[in-house]
Design an enzyme around this catalytic site. Structure first.
Site, PDB file in Angstrom:
ATOM      1  N   ASP A   9      -3.310   3.935  -3.186  1.00  0.00           N
ATOM      2  CA  ASP A   9      -2.369   3.359  -2.238  1.00  0.00           C
ATOM      3  C   ASP A   9      -2.054   4.467  -1.214  1.00  0.00           C
ATOM      4  O   ASP A   9      -2.336   5.639  -1.471  1.00  0.00           O
ATOM      5  CB  ASP A   9      -1.116   2.955  -3.018  1.00  0.00           C
ATOM      6  CG  ASP A   9       0.002   2.513  -2.131  1.00  0.00           C
ATOM      7  OD1 ASP A   9      -0.240   1.691  -1.250  1.00  0.00           O
ATOM      8  OD2 ASP A   9       1.139   2.997  -2.326  1.00  0.00           O
ATOM      9  N   LEU A  10      -1.490   4.125  -0.077  1.00  0.00           N
ATOM     10  CA  LEU A  10      -1.183   5.170   0.906  1.00  0.00           C
ATOM     11  C   LEU A  10       0.313   5.488   0.952  1.00  0.00           C
ATOM     12  O   LEU A  10       0.746   6.556   0.522  1.00  0.00           O
ATOM     13  CB  LEU A  10      -1.696   4.760   2.286  1.00  0.00           C
ATOM     14  CG  LEU A  10      -1.768   5.880   3.325  1.00  0.00           C
ATOM     15  CD1 LEU A  10      -2.725   5.500   4.439  1.00  0.00           C
ATOM     16  CD2 LEU A  10      -0.434   6.200   3.934  1.00  0.00           C
ATOM     17  N   ASP A  11       1.103   4.526   1.456  1.00  0.00           N
ATOM     18  CA  ASP A  11       2.544   4.773   1.629  1.00  0.00           C
ATOM     19  C   ASP A  11       3.199   5.035   0.271  1.00  0.00           C
ATOM     20  O   ASP A  11       3.192   4.166  -0.594  1.00  0.00           O
ATOM     21  CB  ASP A  11       3.215   3.550   2.264  1.00  0.00           C
ATOM     22  CG  ASP A  11       2.689   3.263   3.668  1.00  0.00           C
ATOM     23  OD1 ASP A  11       2.656   4.194   4.467  1.00  0.00           O
ATOM     24  OD2 ASP A  11       2.319   2.117   3.950  1.00  0.00           O
ATOM     25  N   THR A  17       5.591   8.025   3.731  1.00  0.00           N
ATOM     26  CA  THR A  17       5.831   6.963   4.704  1.00  0.00           C
ATOM     27  C   THR A  17       6.607   5.780   4.120  1.00  0.00           C
ATOM     28  O   THR A  17       7.173   4.991   4.874  1.00  0.00           O
ATOM     29  CB  THR A  17       4.506   6.468   5.305  1.00  0.00           C
ATOM     30  OG1 THR A  17       3.512   6.493   4.276  1.00  0.00           O
ATOM     31  CG2 THR A  17       4.060   7.341   6.459  1.00  0.00           C
ATOM     32  N   LYS A  45       7.986  -2.808  -1.027  1.00  0.00           N
ATOM     33  CA  LYS A  45       6.924  -1.789  -1.126  1.00  0.00           C
ATOM     34  C   LYS A  45       5.581  -2.446  -1.432  1.00  0.00           C
ATOM     35  O   LYS A  45       5.468  -3.242  -2.358  1.00  0.00           O
ATOM     36  CB  LYS A  45       7.258  -0.769  -2.207  1.00  0.00           C
ATOM     37  CG  LYS A  45       8.370   0.191  -1.792  1.00  0.00           C
ATOM     38  CD  LYS A  45       8.531   1.286  -2.840  1.00  0.00           C
ATOM     39  CE  LYS A  45       9.588   2.286  -2.406  1.00  0.00           C
ATOM     40  NZ  LYS A  45       9.810   3.295  -3.461  1.00  0.00           N
ATOM     41  N   GLY A  46       4.577  -2.077  -0.649  1.00  0.00           N
ATOM     42  CA  GLY A  46       3.232  -2.613  -0.860  1.00  0.00           C
ATOM     43  C   GLY A  46       3.026  -4.004  -0.279  1.00  0.00           C
ATOM     44  O   GLY A  46       1.928  -4.545  -0.333  1.00  0.00           O
ATOM     45  N   ILE A  47       4.082  -4.585   0.280  1.00  0.00           N
ATOM     46  CA  ILE A  47       4.036  -5.955   0.798  1.00  0.00           C
ATOM     47  C   ILE A  47       3.787  -5.907   2.313  1.00  0.00           C
ATOM     48  O   ILE A  47       4.361  -5.068   3.014  1.00  0.00           O
ATOM     49  CB  ILE A  47       5.379  -6.674   0.489  1.00  0.00           C
ATOM     50  CG1 ILE A  47       5.652  -6.667  -1.026  1.00  0.00           C
ATOM     51  CG2 ILE A  47       5.406  -8.073   1.048  1.00  0.00           C
ATOM     52  CD1 ILE A  47       4.615  -7.386  -1.872  1.00  0.00           C
ATOM     53  N   ARG A  49       3.589  -6.530   6.413  1.00  0.00           N
ATOM     54  CA  ARG A  49       4.679  -6.539   7.403  1.00  0.00           C
ATOM     55  C   ARG A  49       5.315  -7.923   7.502  1.00  0.00           C
ATOM     56  O   ARG A  49       6.537  -8.068   7.412  1.00  0.00           O
ATOM     57  CB  ARG A  49       4.109  -6.102   8.760  1.00  0.00           C
ATOM     58  CG  ARG A  49       5.153  -5.658   9.750  1.00  0.00           C
ATOM     59  CD  ARG A  49       4.484  -5.243  11.062  1.00  0.00           C
ATOM     60  NE  ARG A  49       3.434  -4.247  10.874  1.00  0.00           N
ATOM     61  CZ  ARG A  49       2.535  -3.911  11.798  1.00  0.00           C
ATOM     62  NH1 ARG A  49       2.562  -4.483  12.992  1.00  0.00           N
ATOM     63  NH2 ARG A  49       1.601  -2.999  11.542  1.00  0.00           N
ATOM     64  N   SER A 116      -4.556   0.150   1.074  1.00  0.00           N
ATOM     65  CA  SER A 116      -3.179   0.061   1.555  1.00  0.00           C
ATOM     66  C   SER A 116      -2.952  -1.266   2.252  1.00  0.00           C
ATOM     67  O   SER A 116      -3.866  -1.804   2.888  1.00  0.00           O
ATOM     68  CB  SER A 116      -2.919   1.200   2.549  1.00  0.00           C
ATOM     69  OG  SER A 116      -1.691   1.004   3.216  1.00  0.00           O
ATOM     70  N   ALA A 117      -1.733  -1.772   2.164  1.00  0.00           N
ATOM     71  CA  ALA A 117      -1.369  -2.985   2.890  1.00  0.00           C
ATOM     72  C   ALA A 117      -1.098  -2.681   4.365  1.00  0.00           C
ATOM     73  O   ALA A 117      -0.870  -3.586   5.160  1.00  0.00           O
ATOM     74  CB  ALA A 117      -0.127  -3.600   2.256  1.00  0.00           C
ATOM     75  N   ASN A 120      -1.336   0.564   9.763  1.00  0.00           N
ATOM     76  CA  ASN A 120      -1.212   1.891  10.369  1.00  0.00           C
ATOM     77  C   ASN A 120      -1.964   2.970   9.579  1.00  0.00           C
ATOM     78  O   ASN A 120      -1.896   4.148   9.937  1.00  0.00           O
ATOM     79  CB  ASN A 120       0.273   2.286  10.449  1.00  0.00           C
ATOM     80  CG  ASN A 120       1.046   1.433  11.450  1.00  0.00           C
ATOM     81  OD1 ASN A 120       0.810   1.508  12.647  1.00  0.00           O
ATOM     82  ND2 ASN A 120       1.951   0.594  10.968  1.00  0.00           N
ATOM     83  N   LYS A 147      -1.280  -7.467  -1.909  1.00  0.00           N
ATOM     84  CA  LYS A 147      -0.696  -7.158  -3.219  1.00  0.00           C
ATOM     85  C   LYS A 147       0.462  -8.134  -3.479  1.00  0.00           C
ATOM     86  O   LYS A 147       1.146  -8.469  -2.534  1.00  0.00           O
ATOM     87  CB  LYS A 147      -0.182  -5.706  -3.226  1.00  0.00           C
ATOM     88  CG  LYS A 147      -1.269  -4.684  -2.897  1.00  0.00           C
ATOM     89  CD  LYS A 147      -0.675  -3.310  -2.594  1.00  0.00           C
ATOM     90  CE  LYS A 147      -1.746  -2.377  -2.040  1.00  0.00           C
ATOM     91  NZ  LYS A 147      -1.239  -1.039  -1.663  1.00  0.00           N
ATOM     92  N   GLU A 171      -0.582   3.983  -7.508  1.00  0.00           N
ATOM     93  CA  GLU A 171       0.389   3.181  -6.748  1.00  0.00           C
ATOM     94  C   GLU A 171       1.832   3.614  -6.983  1.00  0.00           C
ATOM     95  O   GLU A 171       2.168   4.059  -8.080  1.00  0.00           O
ATOM     96  CB  GLU A 171       0.296   1.721  -7.213  1.00  0.00           C
ATOM     97  CG  GLU A 171      -0.525   0.817  -6.341  1.00  0.00           C
ATOM     98  CD  GLU A 171       0.143   0.446  -5.021  1.00  0.00           C
ATOM     99  OE1 GLU A 171       1.326   0.803  -4.815  1.00  0.00           O
ATOM    100  OE2 GLU A 171      -0.519  -0.174  -4.187  1.00  0.00           O
ATOM    101  N   ASP A 172       2.681   3.413  -5.975  1.00  0.00           N
ATOM    102  CA  ASP A 172       4.118   3.663  -6.153  1.00  0.00           C
ATOM    103  C   ASP A 172       4.926   2.362  -6.212  1.00  0.00           C
ATOM    104  O   ASP A 172       6.132   2.416  -6.426  1.00  0.00           O
ATOM    105  CB  ASP A 172       4.667   4.512  -4.995  1.00  0.00           C
ATOM    106  CG  ASP A 172       4.694   3.748  -3.684  1.00  0.00           C
ATOM    107  OD1 ASP A 172       3.698   3.044  -3.387  1.00  0.00           O
ATOM    108  OD2 ASP A 172       5.692   3.828  -2.961  1.00  0.00           O
TER     109      ASP A 172
END
Ligand code: B16
Ligand code: MG
Length: 221
Positions: A9-11, A17, A45-47, A49, A116-117, A120, A147, A171-172
């Site tokens: 995952d990224l953020d 972020t 989170k992970g959802i 925009r 990542s969702a 960006n 996700k 994942e976070d």
């Protein structure tokens, strides 16, 4: 079995972020009369925009208060604020242990992938000077479901020719852990143990400093 790929995952896993998303959604929420706290923010989170905005509106009892055009304006306003926060990102903002892990993976020729969702993601990876260390970045618009559906993780594995059960996902977010588990992968959670274990994480670390190739291999091999 050999570890075939690590899907990140990224953020909230590569860098902080997740906090910027919180700050930007929180300000938008206040502007439209829907204040919320960190506990509610866990649901975002992970959802994506658009879905995050829907959840905020529902939380504030305003699910039907805006037209699609107005919702687009609200999501764009949040993203512009978020993007302005991204301007300050530098390579020093990579979370502890992540760059070292990516270098170990490259040395062993084990693909690292981003699932990542976030639309960006490419910009963030460039700002962190990490883009070259990932074999593939899944574009969120390229899969049918975000996700907690497994699509982003399965696409990541497929693109690098890895079997899902030989992959580790990191994942976070609760939605992200659920996505990894429904993809049939081993799930490493970064954050609060009780929350992430309840979503199915196989192992939870408080932060990224404990991640290493040896640790990830131990989960699969
Ligand atoms: P954007 P991840 C997710 O990224 C974030 O956790 C979530 O808060 C955000 O709404 C989503 O990306 C979409 O991001 O607005 O930048 O397209 O955790 O899946 O890396
Ligand atoms: Mg995340």
């Amino acid at each position: 079995m050999k570890l075939q790929a690590v899907i990140f995952d990224l953020d909230g896993v590569i860098t902080d972020t997740a906090e910027y998303h919180y700050v930007a959604w929180k300000r938008l929420g206040e502007q439209i009369g829907i204040p919320f706290d960190r506990e509610f923010n866990e649901n975002l989170k992970g959802i994506s925009r658009g879905e995050s905005l829907e959840r905020i509106l529902e939380h504030g009892g305003k699910a039907d208060a805006y037209t699609p055009e107005e919702k687009l304006e609200l999501a764009t306003r949040k993203n512009e604020h978020y993007a302005s926060l991204l301007d300050s990102i530098t390579p020093d903002d990579v979370y502890p242990g992540i760059r070292e892990l990516l270098l170990e993976l490259r040395e062993q020729n084990i693909p690292a992938v981003i699932a990542s969702a976030s639309k960006n993601a490419p910009q963030i990876l460039r700002a962190l000077e990490l883009a070259d260390l990932f074999r593939y970045v899944v574009h969120p618009d390229s899969v049918a479901k975000g996700k907690p559906a497994p699509d982003l993780f399965l696409r990541g594995a497929e693109e690098v020719g890895a079997e899902p059960n030989a992959c580790v996902g990191i994942e976070d977010a609760q939605a992200g852990i659920e996505a990894i588990k429904s993809a049939g992968m081993v799930a490493v959670g970064i954050g609060e143990e009780i929350t992430l274990k309840s979503s199915g994480a196989d192992v939870v670390l408080p932060d990224t400093s404990g991640l290493s190739l040896e640790f990830l291999r131990g989960l699969i091999e």
